[in-house]
Design a protein around this motif. Structure first.
Motif, PDB file in Angstrom:
ATOM      1  N   HIS A   1     -13.890  -4.165  -8.555  1.00  0.00           N
ATOM      2  CA  HIS A   1     -13.328  -3.340  -7.466  1.00  0.00           C
ATOM      3  C   HIS A   1     -12.420  -2.260  -8.021  1.00  0.00           C
ATOM      4  O   HIS A   1     -12.407  -1.134  -7.542  1.00  0.00           O
ATOM      5  CB  HIS A   1     -12.557  -4.240  -6.500  1.00  0.00           C
ATOM      6  N   ILE A   2     -11.628  -2.621  -9.053  1.00  0.00           N
ATOM      7  CA  ILE A   2     -10.726  -1.642  -9.657  1.00  0.00           C
ATOM      8  C   ILE A   2     -11.517  -0.529 -10.322  1.00  0.00           C
ATOM      9  O   ILE A   2     -11.213   0.639 -10.187  1.00  0.00           O
ATOM     10  CB  ILE A   2      -9.798  -2.324 -10.685  1.00  0.00           C
TER      11      ILE A   2
ATOM     12  N   ILE B   1      -0.311   7.272   1.183  1.00  0.00           N
ATOM     13  CA  ILE B   1      -1.710   7.077   1.564  1.00  0.00           C
ATOM     14  C   ILE B   1      -1.803   6.715   3.046  1.00  0.00           C
ATOM     15  O   ILE B   1      -2.693   7.201   3.763  1.00  0.00           O
ATOM     16  CB  ILE B   1      -2.355   5.981   0.697  1.00  0.00           C
TER      17      ILE B   1
ATOM     18  N   PRO C   1      -8.992  -2.435   1.520  1.00  0.00           N
ATOM     19  CA  PRO C   1      -9.573  -2.117   0.200  1.00  0.00           C
ATOM     20  C   PRO C   1      -8.528  -1.966  -0.903  1.00  0.00           C
ATOM     21  O   PRO C   1      -8.743  -2.407  -2.035  1.00  0.00           O
ATOM     22  CB  PRO C   1     -10.307  -0.788   0.461  1.00  0.00           C
ATOM     23  N   LEU C   2      -7.386  -1.348  -0.573  1.00  0.00           N
ATOM     24  CA  LEU C   2      -6.338  -1.170  -1.581  1.00  0.00           C
ATOM     25  C   LEU C   2      -5.649  -2.490  -1.924  1.00  0.00           C
ATOM     26  O   LEU C   2      -5.139  -2.666  -3.032  1.00  0.00           O
ATOM     27  CB  LEU C   2      -5.315  -0.141  -1.095  1.00  0.00           C
ATOM     28  N   ALA C   3      -5.615  -3.400  -0.957  1.00  0.00           N
ATOM     29  CA  ALA C   3      -4.970  -4.700  -1.185  1.00  0.00           C
ATOM     30  C   ALA C   3      -5.937  -5.727  -1.772  1.00  0.00           C
ATOM     31  O   ALA C   3      -5.534  -6.857  -2.063  1.00  0.00           O
ATOM     32  CB  ALA C   3      -4.395  -5.233   0.131  1.00  0.00           C
TER      33      ALA C   3
ATOM     34  N   VAL D   1      -8.482   1.341   4.845  1.00  0.00           N
ATOM     35  CA  VAL D   1      -7.481   1.851   3.910  1.00  0.00           C
ATOM     36  C   VAL D   1      -6.694   0.703   3.270  1.00  0.00           C
ATOM     37  O   VAL D   1      -6.725   0.521   2.048  1.00  0.00           O
ATOM     38  CB  VAL D   1      -6.509   2.834   4.611  1.00  0.00           C
ATOM     39  N   LYS D   2      -5.983  -0.061   4.092  1.00  0.00           N
ATOM     40  CA  LYS D   2      -5.108  -1.088   3.544  1.00  0.00           C
ATOM     41  C   LYS D   2      -5.867  -2.224   2.863  1.00  0.00           C
ATOM     42  O   LYS D   2      -5.522  -2.631   1.746  1.00  0.00           O
ATOM     43  CB  LYS D   2      -4.217  -1.653   4.656  1.00  0.00           C
TER      44      LYS D   2
ATOM     45  N   VAL E   1       0.861  -1.180   0.000  1.00  0.00           N
ATOM     46  CA  VAL E   1       0.000   0.000   0.000  1.00  0.00           C
ATOM     47  C   VAL E   1       0.903   1.236   0.000  1.00  0.00           C
ATOM     48  O   VAL E   1       1.847   1.317   0.793  1.00  0.00           O
ATOM     49  CB  VAL E   1      -0.920   0.010   1.244  1.00  0.00           C
TER      50      VAL E   1
ATOM     51  N   SER F   1      -3.625   8.979   5.912  1.00  0.00           N
ATOM     52  CA  SER F   1      -4.686   8.409   6.750  1.00  0.00           C
ATOM     53  C   SER F   1      -4.387   8.615   8.224  1.00  0.00           C
ATOM     54  O   SER F   1      -5.282   8.948   9.012  1.00  0.00           O
ATOM     55  CB  SER F   1      -4.833   6.912   6.445  1.00  0.00           C
TER      56      SER F   1
END
Length: 243
Positions: free
Chosen positions: A242-243, A148, A169-171, A166-167, A144, A152
């Motif tokens: 998701h992307i 960001i 959803p991005l992962a 944060v982590k 991540v 956060s």
């Protein structure tokens, strides 16, 4: 474990062909649209038109249970391991070591603990298939972008909020890729588990090989491949959403 496996196996075996076909096509349409529904439906229809539908359902049940348990364990272990560089290095070293073992080795402790049964196969599947889930979860969380994370924290995120809002959803794309690989590992181990007498497509493949029946072996092999491709298609489309 039999209290979970037996009802799940019976539920899969009771699935009507038409209902299963509609279920997979519906999932494909919801996740990826009409093209995905057609592709998934074609794979499912091919399997349904063969005489090994029941064996295919048993294969799907074993792979599904293995993926669910491996996914839960892999995400938990991967999340905990990604919290520091030291734990990440140790976990990845363990994953590297486990992946150097021949796949059949995982069946030996399973047989010693649970004798020859579906439980033995599931145990080996879970141990073997958890490796990519752990690896990709660690990879996703550790990569991540630092800016960001810093933004956060500056905004007042707690450690729990930073992880889940944060982590994670991005992962998510990496975790889905890990689930994809976990499924492939599960299917592979299901085929290997045929050596201990599981009643699924792997047993039929070994019989075809024993009698040099190439046509039968090819059809059953395609059934296994289409099970994997169906799940792969759905998981890929899910990650793209998701992307």
């Amino acid at each position: 474990m039999d209290l979970v496996l037996i009802p799940m196996k019976n539920a899969f075996l009771r699935m009507p062909v038409v209902a299963t076909f509609i279920l997979f096509m519906g999932a494909g349409y919801i996740i990826g649209g009409i093209r995905s529904a057609i592709v998934v439906g074609s794979f499912t229809l091919f399997i349904a038109l063969t005489e090994w539908w029941d064996r295919a359902l048993i294969t799907m049940y074993m792979a599904t249970f293995g993926v669910i348990v491996s996914g839960i364990l892999g995400i938990i272990i991967g999340t905990l391991s990604a919290q520091s560089k030291t734990s990440t290095k140790i976990t990845l070293a363990v994953c590297d070591t486990l992946q150097t073992f021949p796949s059949f080795i995982y069946l030996l402790p399973a047989i010693m603990l649970f004798q020859i049964s579906d439980v033995s196969a599931i145990f080996a599947i879970v141990i073997y298939s958890s490796i990519p889930m752990v690896r990709y979860t660690v990879f996703g969380l550790r990569n991540v972008p630092q800016q960001i994370i810093e933004a956060s924290i500056t905004s007042g995120c707690t450690d729990r909020q930073l992880l889940w809002k944060v982590k994670m959803p991005l992962a998510f794309p990496e975790i889905i890729l890990g689930a994809n690989q976990t499924l492939m590992f599960s299917l592979f181990m299901v085929m290997i588990a045929g050596f201990i007498g599981t009643v699924d497509l792997s047993q039929e493949i070994f019989r075809a090989l024993s009698f040099s029946d190439g046509g039968k072996g090819l059809i059953i092999g395609l059934c296994v491949a289409f099970i994997g491709l169906t799940a792969d298609r759905l998981l890929v489309e899910l990650s793209l959403i998701h992307i």
